[in-house]
Design an enzyme around this catalytic site. Structure first.
Site, PDB file in Angstrom:
ATOM      1  N   GLU A 274       0.819  -1.216   0.000  1.00  0.00           N
ATOM      2  CA  GLU A 274       0.000   0.000   0.000  1.00  0.00           C
ATOM      3  C   GLU A 274       0.853   1.266   0.000  1.00  0.00           C
ATOM      4  O   GLU A 274       0.633   2.189   0.789  1.00  0.00           O
ATOM      5  CB  GLU A 274      -0.953   0.002   1.202  1.00  0.00           C
ATOM      6  CG  GLU A 274      -1.914  -1.171   1.193  1.00  0.00           C
ATOM      7  CD  GLU A 274      -2.934  -1.127   2.312  1.00  0.00           C
ATOM      8  OE1 GLU A 274      -2.624  -0.604   3.391  1.00  0.00           O
ATOM      9  OE2 GLU A 274      -4.053  -1.632   2.087  1.00  0.00           O
TER      10      GLU A 274
ATOM     11  N   ASP B 273      -8.278  -9.114   4.219  1.00  0.00           N
ATOM     12  CA  ASP B 273      -8.039  -7.987   5.116  1.00  0.00           C
ATOM     13  C   ASP B 273      -9.043  -7.891   6.264  1.00  0.00           C
ATOM     14  O   ASP B 273      -9.902  -7.023   6.243  1.00  0.00           O
ATOM     15  CB  ASP B 273      -8.057  -6.682   4.310  1.00  0.00           C
ATOM     16  CG  ASP B 273      -7.511  -5.527   5.114  1.00  0.00           C
ATOM     17  OD1 ASP B 273      -7.025  -5.754   6.222  1.00  0.00           O
ATOM     18  OD2 ASP B 273      -7.574  -4.375   4.621  1.00  0.00           O
TER      19      ASP B 273
ATOM     20  N   GLU C 120     -12.344  -2.257  12.361  1.00  0.00           N
ATOM     21  CA  GLU C 120     -12.380  -1.526  11.091  1.00  0.00           C
ATOM     22  C   GLU C 120     -13.509  -2.012  10.188  1.00  0.00           C
ATOM     23  O   GLU C 120     -14.196  -1.204   9.561  1.00  0.00           O
ATOM     24  CB  GLU C 120     -11.025  -1.708  10.385  1.00  0.00           C
ATOM     25  CG  GLU C 120     -10.979  -1.094   9.000  1.00  0.00           C
ATOM     26  CD  GLU C 120      -9.633  -1.283   8.301  1.00  0.00           C
ATOM     27  OE1 GLU C 120      -8.707  -1.846   8.903  1.00  0.00           O
ATOM     28  OE2 GLU C 120      -9.518  -0.852   7.136  1.00  0.00           O
TER      29      GLU C 120
END
Ligand code: GCW
Length: 724
Positions: free
Chosen positions: A310, A384, A412
């Site tokens: 990323e 993820d 998240e």
């Protein structure tokens, strides 16, 4: 004047009725609730009237203080502390080497079995007297023993027959904070970072001590203070001095400090022209940096690194490999026994293959090539931290490399800090998954605790959900996720059920009626969130960037694998990601026993159906429903489950305080609202492809699809604010 007086009176009435006192929850699972049962209380008071406590280190001091605090609060008694070992009437806390031979003789536990950081708690009969002994080989073992002892008392265990021998099954039990130096927390939903860099090193917030106590109480022995999306500045003297102050606090609780190392630091703070790991100047820079760090922090744990992922810099920027990068840092830390934790969360925009396959493809060929002080840290699943993922196929595929588990404690993708989701259920599912790499029973737990491959180092990390909110985690029940993570890092074979039981007793109440109502609710909460967000193997259909709420329609982001549409692939022909040999063939990364099962939609467990298969809307599920109906019914079920949580919570009013009750009640309202939002938005969107009617029992959406698509949340928490 008169008006002022009235105002003051009104104000105090307001405070005492509706606002109550300071919100509960700061004390976490260490509230040490007063024991109400008179029989048990008397047993404790007599049994703990006098204690001998070995002295000699800050860790032992911390343990003694904790024992005093716990006993005072639970029993309203401060035991007499006797300096003289022989005089101590009822309780002895000492390292085993210092225990009297006559005591060792009467102990029935095999004292030689105490491992590093482990302990024994045992009631013995010595010279006609009952005594409780807590013993260990090292100071931190005593500390852990004391915490466990207090937890046993809180749970109402009688003193007469205590016999516990326990030790951690995993070496590195760590929290990973994604905390930035500006105190924002990436994916943090409980306020700002605890680390007040501006006031450090002089100002030691009581929170640092309480943070360390909480971690030690569940056996966590390491903390990475900074975000994996790293800032090199933390490695400069100005910050190292501050880190040293924190390390000093944590040391008394057996906790080591780690930092994230930005791979390009030699350029950013070292003035070098490159960060190439094979460049001698670069190697020298890291070696000197290590020497400098250890001057500040002699027991510094090591580096956690996110490289070439990323947008983070890494060895591949110089056409070098993960091995080159990790080993270079490992060499610098080796003289000090520091470790490098190298993350396997990598995927590249230049790689068009299924993202789920990339980490495996990049790392497995390097098995056995990393230095002994390197651990490879992999997320639990191949994508993820989704509400449900199959276990990461790397577990079991790298027998010659210590693989460290990375779980996410912060929610998240699981409703931030407003949804009640008991994550140990998710952790347990992953840890108990069978990799089959050494035949049946090759669980992920066995891979990571080293019992399988005899790894020299083992570890488990949890991405922290802690911030400076009064109750640390935002949602009071999110404390259970921190607690549960610690317990599973200690023993990856513990069951979520036991953990929920322990936590409830320590936090709320030991009343069996209360527990029997709330425990099932906790245990089902993870399945509920899967149902109302990502049922049947759907994944990554969250709104973009902040990941708050549904966004299955998002398909315009620059990198294909950032788009929800990439993951669900819905069209008129059906829905799901084909990872079978006919598709991306990600299933081939699993052992044969598994791939054979999951390649066939008829034998693939339905909770992973759309993770591995693209299927027509009228595909028939095991219960006879069409895929479309099944999907809709799962979404509806999720909503029903949250409704049930709300009514269960209503029913426990008599067992807890008004404030405690009200806090969770309001949060559950939010959860219910958002569960409906997920259901309605996803079903309307997928219906635009399936063109099928909602089955009976599924509520009609409140708004149009356009309405849900128009919702924007520019200030959703957890993303780094942009100041420009
Ligand atoms: O899931 C993603 C998160 C990023 C995070 C990244 C990672 C720290 O959305 O915020 O970055 O994972 O784990 O590196």
């Amino acid at each position: 004047m008169i008006n002022n007086k009235i105002l003051v009176i009104l104000f105090s009435v307001f405070i005492s009725t509706s606002w109550g006192q300071i919100p509960q929850g700061y004390d976490l699972w260490m509230t040490y609730l007063k024991i109400e049962n008179e029989g048990i209380l008397t047993n404790y008071r007599n049994g703990l009237s006098s204690v001998y406590f070995e002295k000699g280190s800050r860790v032992l001091e911390a343990a003694q203080t904790e024992l005093g605090r716990g006993l005072k609060s639970m029993l309203d008694q401060s035991p007499e502390i006797s300096d003289n070992y022989v005089d101590a009437k009822v309780m002895l806390v000492a390292k085993r080497l210092n225990l009297d031979k006559t005591i060792l003789k009467v102990m029935t536990s095999d004292i030689n079995q105490i491992e590093e950081e482990g302990f024994i708690i045992e009631t013995i009969n010595h010279n006609g007297k009952e005594k409780v002994v807590i013993t260990a080989n090292d100071d931190v073992g005593i500390l852990y023993g004391v915490f466990r002892f207090l937890q046993l008392i809180q749970a109402g265990k009688r003193l007469d027959d205590l016999k516990v021998l326990d030790a951690p099954k995993i070496d590195l039990r760590m929290l990973n904070h994604w905390d930035n130096l500006d105190r924002t927390v990436e994916r943090g939903y409980a306020g700002f970072s605890l680390w007040n860099w501006q006031k450090l090193p002089e100002y030691i917030d009581q929170r640092y001590i309480d943070y360390a106590r909480a971690n030690a109480s569940i056996g966590i022995n390491g903390t990475v203070l900074t975000n994996v999306n790293a800032n090199a500045l933390v490695l400069t003297p100005m910050y190292l001095e501050k880190v040293a102050a924190l390390a000093n606090v944590f040391r008394a609780y057996g906790i080591k400090v780690y930092l994230t190392a930005r791979f390009s630091a030699p350029m950013e703070i070292g003035g070098l022209a490159t960060a190439d790991p094979l460049d001698e100047e670069v190697q020298k820079w890291w070696k000197e940096k290590a020497v400098e760090i250890y001057k500040y922090i002699p027991d510094f744990g090591g580096f956690l690194v996110k490289a070439n992922s990323e947008g983070q810099p890494g060895p591949q920027n110089y056409n070098r490999t993960h091995v080159d990068g990790a080993n270079m840092l490992a060499k610098a830390l080796q003289p000090f026994n520091g470790v490098v934790i190298w993350r396997a969360f990598v995927y590249s925009e230049h790689d068009a293959t299924d993202r789920a396959k990339q980490a495996f493809a990049e790392f497995v060929p390097f098995d056995g090539k990393f230095m002994d002080n390197v651990l490879i840290q992999s997320k639990n699943g191949p994508i993820d931290f989704q509400p449900r993922e199959p276990f990461h196929p790397m577990f079991g595929a790298m027998p010659n490399t210590p693989l460290m588990m990375e779980f996410q404690i912060t929610q998240e993708y699981l409703g931030f800090s407003t949804h009640l989701v008991f994550l140990p259920k998710l952790y347990e599912e992953v840890l108990q998954s069978d990799t089959y790499t050494k035949g049946k029973g090759s669980t992920v737990a066995k891979v990571i605790d080293g019992s399988f491959y005899n790894n020299k180092l083992t570890g488990m990390a949890g991405v922290s959900n802690i911030g400076n909110d009064l109750n640390w985690t935002g949602h009071p029940f999110a404390q259970a996720n921190w607690y549960g993570f610690g317990r599973l890092a200690w023993n990856p074979n513990l069951l979520a059920d036991e953990i929920a039981d322990e936590w409830l007793k320590l936090t709320y109440s030991t009343d069996p009626d209360f527990i029997s109502l709330i425990k099932p609710m906790m245990l089902n909460s993870r399945e509920a969130v899967v149902n109302y967000m990502n049922p049947l193997g759907l994944h990554h259909i969250f709104d973009t960037g902040h990941h708050y709420g549904p966004g299955p329609w998002v398909g315009n982001l620059s990198r294909p694998e950032w788009n929800p549409t990439y993951y669900h692939n819905a069209d008129e022909g059906g829905i799901g990601f084909d990872r079978t040999p006919g598709g991306s063939n990600a299933t081939a990364q699993y052992a044969k026993e598994i791939s054979t099962l999951i390649n066939n939609p008829k034998t693939c467990p339905e909770e992973y159906l759309l993770w591995f298969h693209h299927l027509p809307w009228d595909y028939q599920l095991k219960n006879g429903e069409t895929l479309w109906n099944g999907l809709a019914l799962h979404y509806q079920k999720g909503v029903e489950e949250v409704k049930d949580m709300c009514s269960t919570w209503e029913s426990v009013k008599p067992y807890i305080s008004k404030d405690q009750h009200e806090e969770v009640r309001m949060l559950l309202e939010i959860q219910l609202k958002e569960a409906k939002w997920w259901r309605d938005a996803c079903l309307l969107y997928f219906q635009s492809f399936s063109k099928m009617k909602l089955p009976a029992g599924v509520e009609k959406p409140k708004h149009t699809l356009e309405y849900y698509q128009s919702l924007k949340f520019p200030f959703a928490p957890g993303i780094r604010p942009r100041w420009d």
